[in-house]
Design a protein around this motif. Structure first.
Motif, PDB file in Angstrom:
ATOM      1  N   ALA A 164       0.834  -1.212   0.000  1.00 10.33           N
ATOM      2  CA  ALA A 164       0.000   0.000   0.000  1.00 10.33           C
ATOM      3  C   ALA A 164       0.865   1.256   0.000  1.00 10.33           C
ATOM      4  O   ALA A 164       0.573   2.220  -0.717  1.00 10.33           O
ATOM      5  N   LEU A 165       1.913   1.245   0.789  1.00 15.22           N
ATOM      6  CA  LEU A 165       2.793   2.417   0.854  1.00 15.22           C
ATOM      7  C   LEU A 165       3.620   2.583  -0.419  1.00 15.22           C
ATOM      8  O   LEU A 165       3.776   3.696  -0.922  1.00 15.22           O
ATOM      9  N   ARG A 166       4.126   1.481  -0.952  1.00 15.62           N
ATOM     10  CA  ARG A 166       4.916   1.561  -2.193  1.00 15.62           C
ATOM     11  C   ARG A 166       4.051   1.986  -3.370  1.00 15.62           C
ATOM     12  O   ARG A 166       4.515   2.703  -4.262  1.00 15.62           O
ATOM     13  N   GLY A 167       2.802   1.557  -3.413  1.00 16.10           N
ATOM     14  CA  GLY A 167       1.919   1.833  -4.538  1.00 16.10           C
ATOM     15  C   GLY A 167       1.215   3.176  -4.483  1.00 16.10           C
ATOM     16  O   GLY A 167       0.541   3.567  -5.441  1.00 16.10           O
ATOM     17  N   TRP A 168       1.383   3.888  -3.390  1.00 16.36           N
ATOM     18  CA  TRP A 168       0.683   5.153  -3.199  1.00 16.36           C
ATOM     19  C   TRP A 168       1.397   6.282  -3.922  1.00 16.36           C
ATOM     20  O   TRP A 168       2.617   6.425  -3.815  1.00 16.36           O
ATOM     21  N   THR A 169       0.651   7.109  -4.636  1.00 16.94           N
ATOM     22  CA  THR A 169       1.205   8.289  -5.296  1.00 16.94           C
ATOM     23  C   THR A 169       1.313   9.392  -4.263  1.00 16.94           C
ATOM     24  O   THR A 169       0.307   9.859  -3.723  1.00 16.94           O
ATOM     25  N   VAL A 170       2.531   9.799  -3.985  1.00 13.76           N
ATOM     26  CA  VAL A 170       2.814  10.757  -2.918  1.00 13.76           C
ATOM     27  C   VAL A 170       2.557  12.182  -3.404  1.00 13.76           C
ATOM     28  O   VAL A 170       2.859  12.523  -4.546  1.00 13.76           O
ATOM     29  N   LEU A 176       9.037   6.871   3.119  1.00  7.08           N
ATOM     30  CA  LEU A 176      10.323   6.173   3.253  1.00  7.08           C
ATOM     31  C   LEU A 176      10.571   5.754   4.701  1.00  7.08           C
ATOM     32  O   LEU A 176      11.048   4.640   4.961  1.00  7.08           O
ATOM     33  N   ASP A 177      10.232   6.633   5.648  1.00 12.23           N
ATOM     34  CA  ASP A 177      10.396   6.307   7.073  1.00 12.23           C
ATOM     35  C   ASP A 177       9.504   5.133   7.471  1.00 12.23           C
ATOM     36  O   ASP A 177       9.934   4.230   8.210  1.00 12.23           O
ATOM     37  N   TYR A 178       8.252   5.120   7.004  1.00 14.86           N
ATOM     38  CA  TYR A 178       7.326   4.031   7.317  1.00 14.86           C
ATOM     39  C   TYR A 178       7.847   2.717   6.727  1.00 14.86           C
ATOM     40  O   TYR A 178       7.800   1.672   7.386  1.00 14.86           O
ATOM     41  N   LEU A 179       8.301   2.770   5.473  1.00 17.24           N
ATOM     42  CA  LEU A 179       8.816   1.562   4.833  1.00 17.24           C
ATOM     43  C   LEU A 179      10.070   1.049   5.541  1.00 17.24           C
ATOM     44  O   LEU A 179      10.239  -0.164   5.707  1.00 17.24           O
TER      45      LEU A 179
END
Length: 188
Positions: free
Chosen positions: A11-17, A27-30
């Protein structure tokens, strides 16, 4: 079968920031998830991932906020992931439904799948007021309320009220105000 941990990473990698600050938080969450296999659970200290959802009634131009009993300010619905949650989106929707009492909430989607809209890192004392603060790494979604939805207060809230986008109560922080502005924009 995908685990909640795997889903959070996807979900975090696929999210458009949306901006540089959100990109750094992602990046911190990942990094947290890479270092902490148990990084989604309340027991993971000093930080853990949480999931929340701002309940929006776009037809009426309003948002539902809860007066949180521990922090004494108006917030979106949300909280800790639980063992039965298969996805972060599911955790956010479960929390929104439990805390609002509204059946039929659905998460805002992009290309047919629920996506986060914002990240927020904040300090809390979720392990008790006599314990050290820990960090919530909150993944925030937008939950769409059915037309005419009526809330029902839960034991997790001091109060529960609808507010017009431009008439938020004084006891909201900048993070909630930013989330409401984003919710208004994304559901217009």
């Amino acid at each position: 079968m995908t685990t909640l941990h795997d889903d959070a990473v996807q979900a975090l990698r696929g999210w458009t920031v949306s901006d540089a600050d959100q990109a750094q938080l992602r990046l911190d969450y990942l990094a947290h998830l890479a270092e902490q296999p148990e990084g989604l659970w309340r027991s993971c200290l000093p930080a853990h991932i949480t999931a929340s959802a701002l309940v929006v009634d776009p037809a009426a131009g309003r948002v539902l906020l809860t007066l949180h009993p521990k922090v004494g300010i108006w917030l979106q619905m949300g909280g800790h992931c639980e063992p039965g949650d298969r996805t972060l989106a599911e955790a956010a929707l479960r929390e929104a439904t439990e805390e609002s009492g509204i059946a039929g909430l659905r998460l805002l989607t992009v290309d047919g799948r629920p996506v986060p809209v914002k990240l927020d890192r904040h300090q809390v004392r979720c392990t008790g007021k006599d314990q050290p603060e820990n960090t919530h790494l909150d993944v925030q979604y937008i939950a769409l309320a059915p037309a005419g939805a009526e809330e029902m207060i839960s034991e997790e809230s001091l109060d529960l009220r609808w507010f017009a986008y431009d008439s938020l109560p004084e006891l909201t922080d900048v993070s909630v105000r930013d989330l409401v502005a984003l919710g208004e924009k994304l559901t217009a």
